[in-house]
Design an enzyme around this catalytic site. Structure first.
Site, PDB file in Angstrom:
ATOM      1  N   HIS A 182      -0.659  36.339 -46.618  1.00 55.55           N
ATOM      2  CA  HIS A 182      -0.656  37.654 -45.980  1.00 55.55           C
ATOM      3  C   HIS A 182      -0.699  37.514 -44.454  1.00 55.55           C
ATOM      4  O   HIS A 182       0.294  37.787 -43.802  1.00 55.55           O
ATOM      5  CB  HIS A 182      -1.805  38.546 -46.474  1.00 55.55           C
ATOM      6  CG  HIS A 182      -1.834  38.734 -47.949  1.00 55.55           C
ATOM      7  ND1 HIS A 182      -0.769  39.250 -48.655  1.00 55.55           N
ATOM      8  CD2 HIS A 182      -2.799  38.470 -48.876  1.00 55.55           C
ATOM      9  CE1 HIS A 182      -1.077  39.292 -49.938  1.00 55.55           C
ATOM     10  NE2 HIS A 182      -2.297  38.825 -50.100  1.00 55.55           N
TER      11      HIS A 182
ATOM     12  N   ASP B 183       2.560  37.968 -55.781  1.00 54.14           N
ATOM     13  CA  ASP B 183       1.150  38.337 -55.714  1.00 54.14           C
ATOM     14  C   ASP B 183       0.673  39.090 -56.945  1.00 54.14           C
ATOM     15  O   ASP B 183       0.460  38.512 -58.000  1.00 54.14           O
ATOM     16  CB  ASP B 183       0.901  39.116 -54.427  1.00 54.14           C
ATOM     17  CG  ASP B 183      -0.570  39.252 -54.064  1.00 54.14           C
ATOM     18  OD1 ASP B 183      -1.415  38.861 -54.876  1.00 54.14           O
ATOM     19  OD2 ASP B 183      -0.869  39.748 -52.975  1.00 54.14           O
TER      20      ASP B 183
END
Length: 453
Positions: free
Chosen positions: A270, A321
């Protein structure tokens, strides 16, 4: 079995090439790539051939809740409210159930264009938070699911020790995740023998986040110098940045860069909220920024400053994810579109060497994903694993595309439905859009979802 494959068009390290003969050995590695060749007795591929895309960040079990958290409440919803829903899912999952979810997920990934997955694995213990008789039981469930599906795996067991910065105690919802550093190192030792020489699987490690491990625990684990890549969630939400500043006086990415030897073995997942100095220094470190655009959008996390990062030579890759999407096309498209919305302009991720946005996105995600996986993948080239994605050569949009427009046609005007065949390590795992486990996975998932209610 050794194979000879022939592609009318193939994306090679130097760009698109025509009439490409690809030779693959018995172990599933490419031994020769010859453009401008004759097909001879080689198997002719059904369309343009691409290197398979690595998916550098996965939480397999979270696929079971995709689409179930899209109901608003009176309070503003965020990652933190979504996390409470996720804790409810993990409360009862068994290793067999996780294996069922992961196996079906990995087949979906293959059909979406991914040939390698980095499994950020932190669901370790039983529902009471106790280790199983074999502490690696959940890890074996993941490994077995990857093997049956045929996808390559980089297993990343996660050290998760605390519930917040400063060693705060974990919550009840986190009890299945928790290790101390010695217990975590023992888990790595348990996994190492089986995965060290596996033909399509490898072992790395991950720290869940700076809020879930202490500096002392990071140092203790790294002092053992485990093999493989090293991943960590960092700066995903603004609240995490604020909490880090309150705790240490330092932003989380800055703290990591200043206190840990971050290098090319690292992947920062991220890294959404960066200041200009962090952008510069993360790029200079040689680490990969692991971007998950569809999940980051779903959770309302924010947008990574990809244009500035790329301008300083930063490396990046993509992951799915939480698996609200399992599609290379959607992930790369949203990565570019997010930058367009920030800058209010078009064609953001390109440079003087590669003006075609689709080519820039695909090539950079390949390189970053391969680095973050620690595997010999990411290109159609001798010495690398034969991981191929074959697009549908009869699709009108692709059949009429030039080398300059082919990836743009696919990534900005197409979908994963244009993926026809997928090879991993010399083995065809998807042919004519079908996988051998399609029917059994569908039946098993239906039973499982009914059990979960």
């Amino acid at each position: 079995m050794a194979q000879r494959l022939f592609a009318d068009h193939a994306l090679l390290p130097d760009g698109w090439a025509r009439h490409v003969l690809i030779e693959v050995d018995d172990a599933g590695f490419i031994t020769a790539v010859s453009p401008d060749s004759l097909a001879g007795n080689a198997r002719r591929l059904a369309g343009p051939a691409l290197p398979g895309m690595p998916n550098l960040h996965s939480h397999a079990f979270q696929r079971a809740m995709a689409g179930l958290a899209e109901i608003g409440s009176e309070r503003p919803d965020s990652f933190w409210s979504w996390r409470e829903r996720m804790y409810g899912l993990v409360d009862t999952l068994t290793p067999d159930q996780v294996a069922t979810i992961a196996q079906a997920l990995y087949v979906e990934m293959l059909k979406g264009g991914y040939t390698q997955v980095g499994e950020f694995h932190y669901l370790h213990h039983d529902p009471a938070g106790r280790a199983y008789a074999d502490p690696a039981e959940m890890a074996w469930a993941i490994s077995g699911a990857a093997e049956r599906s045929g996808i390559g795996l980089t297993l990343l067991p996660v050290l998760y020790a605390h519930g917040g910065f400063g060693g705060q105690p974990p919550s009840a919802g986190q009890r299945r995740f928790i290790h101390d550093a010695p217990g975590f190192l023992r888990l790595l030792e348990r996994l190492t023998p089986r995965l060290t020489n596996h033909p399509t699987q490898a072992l790395g490690l991950a720290f869940h986040s700076l809020r879930a491990v202490t500096p002392e625990q990071i140092r203790e684990v790294l002092a053992a110098d485990p093999a493989g890549p090293r991943h960590i969630h960092v700066a995903e939400q603004q609240r995490e940045v604020d909490d880090s500043l309150a705790h240490s006086g330092c932003r989380p990415v800055r703290w990591l860069l200043d206190n840990v030897a971050v290098d090319a073995r690292w992947c920062l997942i991220h890294a959404t909220h960066l200041d200009a100095g962090e952008v510069r220094d993360l790029a200079a470190s040689g680490a990969v920024a692991g971007l998950c655009p569809t999940t980051e959008a779903n959770l309302g996390d924010g947008l990574f400053p990809a244009v500035d990062y790329a301008a300083t030579g930063g490396r990046l890759g993509i992951g799915s994810d939480s698996h609200v999407s399992l599609d290379v096309v959607e992930e790369l498209r949203l990565l570019e579109y997010g930058q367009r919305l920030i800058g209010q302009r078009r064609n953001c991720l390109q440079d003087g060497d590669t003006r075609q946005v689709g080519d820039w996105l695909y090539r950079h995600a390949l390189a970053g994903g391969a680095q973050a996986s620690g595997q010999p993948i990411g290109a159609i080239a001798p010495g690398l694993r034969a991981d191929l994605v074959v697009l549908d050569g009869e699709d009108p949009y692709l059949a009429t595309a030039s080398d300059e427009t082919r990836l743009g046609r696919w990534l900005f005007g197409g979908s994963k439905q244009q993926i026809r065949d997928v090879m991993v390590a010399g083995r065809w795992v998807v042919e004519a859009r079908r996988h051998a486990l399609d029917e059994s996975n569908q039946a098993a998932l239906t039973r499982l979802f009914r059990e979960l209610g």
